[in-house]
Design an enzyme around this catalytic site. Structure first.
Site, PDB file in Angstrom:
ATOM      1  N   SER A   1     -20.716 -59.306 -50.042  1.00  0.00           N
ATOM      2  CA  SER A   1     -20.060 -58.196 -49.355  1.00  0.00           C
ATOM      3  C   SER A   1     -21.006 -57.002 -49.385  1.00  0.00           C
ATOM      4  O   SER A   1     -21.817 -56.863 -50.320  1.00  0.00           O
ATOM      5  CB  SER A   1     -18.747 -57.830 -50.049  1.00  0.00           C
ATOM      6  OG  SER A   1     -18.245 -56.599 -49.581  1.00  0.00           O
TER       7      SER A   1
ATOM      8  N   TYR B   1     -14.028 -55.765 -57.650  1.00  0.00           N
ATOM      9  CA  TYR B   1     -14.431 -56.575 -56.504  1.00  0.00           C
ATOM     10  C   TYR B   1     -15.918 -56.387 -56.205  1.00  0.00           C
ATOM     11  O   TYR B   1     -16.654 -57.367 -56.019  1.00  0.00           O
ATOM     12  CB  TYR B   1     -13.594 -56.195 -55.284  1.00  0.00           C
ATOM     13  CG  TYR B   1     -13.962 -56.930 -54.023  1.00  0.00           C
ATOM     14  CD1 TYR B   1     -13.513 -58.223 -53.792  1.00  0.00           C
ATOM     15  CD2 TYR B   1     -14.765 -56.328 -53.051  1.00  0.00           C
ATOM     16  CE1 TYR B   1     -13.846 -58.907 -52.628  1.00  0.00           C
ATOM     17  CE2 TYR B   1     -15.099 -56.999 -51.883  1.00  0.00           C
ATOM     18  CZ  TYR B   1     -14.641 -58.280 -51.680  1.00  0.00           C
ATOM     19  OH  TYR B   1     -14.981 -58.945 -50.523  1.00  0.00           O
TER      20      TYR B   1
END
Length: 250
Positions: free
Chosen positions: A142, A156
């Site tokens: 990501s 995350y």
């Protein structure tokens, strides 16, 4: 290696994984699709076979946090298709809580889903590739991995940074072999898998974002930020800008 004909995608019942399955099917690839929701996978299989009757689509239920099951399912898919040419480690989720606010269980689940489960998938895939003496490992990280991020993104982002470092380590270990490793860093892409995410500047549709992901995967470069514009220059900015600016942008 020529065309990667047989492709395994985890987390394929929704969101980016589901759309990647559609895009690869349109390219004539055989697919091994797994996720927790078998009914969704079966409906997707029927859709893909109706649109592309010349391909093979195998589906299996899999919770990637069930680590022994990951190895079993990957080997079963290999038996189904004869070999695995590419494995896309995609399954994950974005829930999190600010550190120190009583959300440890939520953050632990995020770490297990986004990093520890990715490690299990990576181990299972590379074990097969070493045995086959070919393959392409694709790790979906990501843009959040570029820096430490605040609030509910902290765990995350850390897990996705771990995924990127894991992929780089595997790539270093396999340099000079027929096994290739690609790390994909998606920017803001609309995803059914995360419907509660607030709209963000620069967010693109699932279809457009996944098209960019699939193009990057097919090139088999070591790393790709997608869509390349604006995320390649923004990635440089995120790595080098003051932390206060990065925190505000996130």
């Amino acid at each position: 290696m020529g065309v990667r004909k047989n492709i395994l995608i985890t987390g394929a019942s929704a969101g980016l994984g589901e759309q990647m399955a559609r895009d690869f099917a349109a390219r004539g690839r055989n697919l091994a699709l797994c996720a927790r929701r078998l009914d969704r996978l079966q409906a997707l299989r029927d859709e893909l076979l109706a649109a592309h009757p010349g391909i093979t689509v195998a589906v299996r239920e899999l919770d990637v946090t069930d680590h022994p099951r990951v190895f079993e399912v990957f080997e079963a898919f290999r038996a189904d298709l004869g070999r695995l040419d590419r494995v896309v480690v995609n399954a994950g989720g974005g829930k999190g809580r600010p550190i120190g606010t009583g959300g440890f269980d939520t953050n632990l689940h995020s770490a297990r889903t986004n990093f520890v489960a990715a490690l299990a998938q990576c181990e299972a895939a590379v074990q097969i590739f070493r045995d086959q003496r070919h393959g392409h490992l694709v790790m979906i990280s990501s843009m959040s991995a570029m820096r430490g991020l605040p609030r509910g993104m902290t765990t995350y982002a850390a897990a996705k940074a771990g995924v990127a470092a894991l992929a780089e380590g595997v790539r270093a270990d396999l340099l000079g072999t027929p096994v290739k490793v690609t790390t994909v860093f998606p920017g803001y892409i609309v995803s059914e898998a995360n419907p509660a995410a607030r709209p963000k500047p620069l967010m693109v549709s699932t279809e457009r974002g996944v098209r960019a992901m699939v193009r990057a995967i097919e090139r088999e470069r070591a790393q790709a930020q997608v869509p390349a514009w604006p995320w390649a220059p923004l990635g440089f900015m995120m790595r080098h800008a003051p932390l206060r600016a990065v925190a505000r942008f996130s």
